[in-house]
Design a protein around this motif. Structure first.
Motif, PDB file in Angstrom:
ATOM      1  N   CYS A  49       0.854  -1.099   0.004  1.00  0.00           N
ATOM      2  CA  CYS A  49      -0.001  -0.086   0.017  1.00  0.00           C
ATOM      3  C   CYS A  49       0.829   1.227  -0.008  1.00  0.00           C
ATOM      4  N   VAL A  63     -10.474  -4.184  -6.277  1.00  0.00           N
ATOM      5  CA  VAL A  63     -10.214  -6.002  -6.588  1.00  0.00           C
ATOM      6  C   VAL A  63     -11.447  -6.314  -7.117  1.00  0.00           C
ATOM      7  N   GLU A  70     -12.073 -13.222  -2.490  1.00  0.00           N
ATOM      8  CA  GLU A  70     -11.657 -11.942  -1.970  1.00  0.00           C
ATOM      9  C   GLU A  70     -10.397 -12.254  -1.085  1.00  0.00           C
ATOM     10  N   VAL A  83     -13.579  -2.995   5.072  1.00  0.00           N
ATOM     11  CA  VAL A  83     -14.424  -2.432   3.664  1.00  0.00           C
ATOM     12  C   VAL A  83     -15.684  -1.834   4.253  1.00  0.00           C
ATOM     13  N   LEU A 120     -16.027  -8.808   4.461  1.00  0.00           N
ATOM     14  CA  LEU A 120     -15.166  -7.723   3.989  1.00  0.00           C
ATOM     15  C   LEU A 120     -15.335  -6.621   5.040  1.00  0.00           C
ATOM     16  N   VAL A 163     -11.048   1.514  -0.619  1.00  0.00           N
ATOM     17  CA  VAL A 163     -10.967  -0.016  -1.320  1.00  0.00           C
ATOM     18  C   VAL A 163     -12.428  -0.386  -1.722  1.00  0.00           C
ATOM     19  N   ARG A 164     -12.554  -0.724  -2.923  1.00  0.00           N
ATOM     20  CA  ARG A 164     -13.905  -1.139  -3.478  1.00  0.00           C
ATOM     21  C   ARG A 164     -13.525  -2.662  -3.961  1.00  0.00           C
ATOM     22  N   CYS A 165     -14.561  -3.315  -3.690  1.00  0.00           N
ATOM     23  CA  CYS A 165     -14.383  -4.710  -4.036  1.00  0.00           C
ATOM     24  C   CYS A 165     -15.718  -4.990  -5.080  1.00  0.00           C
ATOM     25  N   ILE A 171      -6.244  -5.936   1.341  1.00  0.00           N
ATOM     26  CA  ILE A 171      -7.171  -5.091   1.489  1.00  0.00           C
ATOM     27  C   ILE A 171      -7.310  -4.763   2.989  1.00  0.00           C
ATOM     28  N   CYS A 199      -7.152  -0.862   4.056  1.00  0.00           N
ATOM     29  CA  CYS A 199      -8.259  -0.296   4.837  1.00  0.00           C
ATOM     30  C   CYS A 199      -7.570   0.357   6.164  1.00  0.00           C
TER      31      CYS A 199
END
Length: 221
Positions: A6, A17, A25, A73, A68, A43-45, A33, A37
């Motif tokens: 990161c 992701v 995930e 997330v 998540l 972060v978008r999954c 992830i 965070c």
């Protein structure tokens, strides 16, 4: 994933992701992830399928949201494109079949979510999309361009039909985006692969840079 840290990328638009099924995930980018965070990087999954080959979609969707959230997330940053789990042999795969064929195989002809988590197309347009390859690519391109993440992580071309579909979809979506959109170039595009795929991706990334699809300085790992 030890080569993606990161500290090495811009936090402006964060991490996206692209995930085949609910639970992938964790294997794909769980540590990344969590670290993102923890460092307050957005972060978008994005889940391509609902993972509902054996269990109903609403169960898989809620499980993914809970998992998540444990990693940090935010619920509003979890997205479902709403395509059916393709099955172990690809019998419901939108890469291999059109909507009517998927329906005959026991899947849904249109994208779908659940009561509290609508699929991306329905959130954006008010209606689901017919389940086919073109619409899946369109949805994936749209969500990438909506948020323009600094880093995109995807899966490799492995034995499962949905994982292969996820790999091919991200490759094709990024090919179209990098050809047509002049003001968006992610800091990193990463595919999580096993050692057997290393040479293949080395060649793919070299061609992408030589052809001018990505900037020479853009890391592709």
């Amino acid at each position: 994933m030890d080569r993606i840290k990161c500290d090495h990328f811009s936090a402006e638009n964060g991490l996206m992701v692209i995930i085949p099924h609910e639970d992938d995930e964790i294997n794909l980018a769980g540590a990344l992830i969590f670290d993102a965070c923890r460092k307050k990087i957005p972060v978008r999954c994005v889940f391509l399928t609902n993972g509902d080959a054996e269990y109903p979609a609403f169960i898989r969707i809620h499980e993914a949201v809970k998992a998540l959230k444990t990693l940090g997330v935010k619920e509003e940053n979890i997205y479902f494109l709403g395509y059916p789990d393709g099955g172990r042999h690809g019998e419901r795969s939108p890469f291999l079949h059109n909507a009517s064929e998927i329906r005959k195989a026991g899947g849904h002809a249109y994208t779908y979510g659940c009561r509290h988590f609508k699929e991306f197309a329905a959130l954006e347009t008010g209606a689901g999309h017919p389940c086919n390859w073109d619409n899946l690519l369109e949805d994936l391109q749209n969500i990438i361009l909506k948020y323009k993440p600094s880093v995109i992580v995807g899966t490799d071309f492995d034995y499962h039909p949905d994982h292969r579909m996820c790999y091919l979809a991200l490759m094709e979506a990024m090919n179209r985006i990098l050809h047509r959109v002049q003001d968006y170039h992610p800091d990193k595009v990463a595919y999580v692969v096993d050692k057997r795929q290393e040479l293949h991706f080395t060649q793919v990334f070299r061609v992408a840079k030589k052809a001018g699809y990505v900037k020479p300085e853009t890391p592709m790992i």
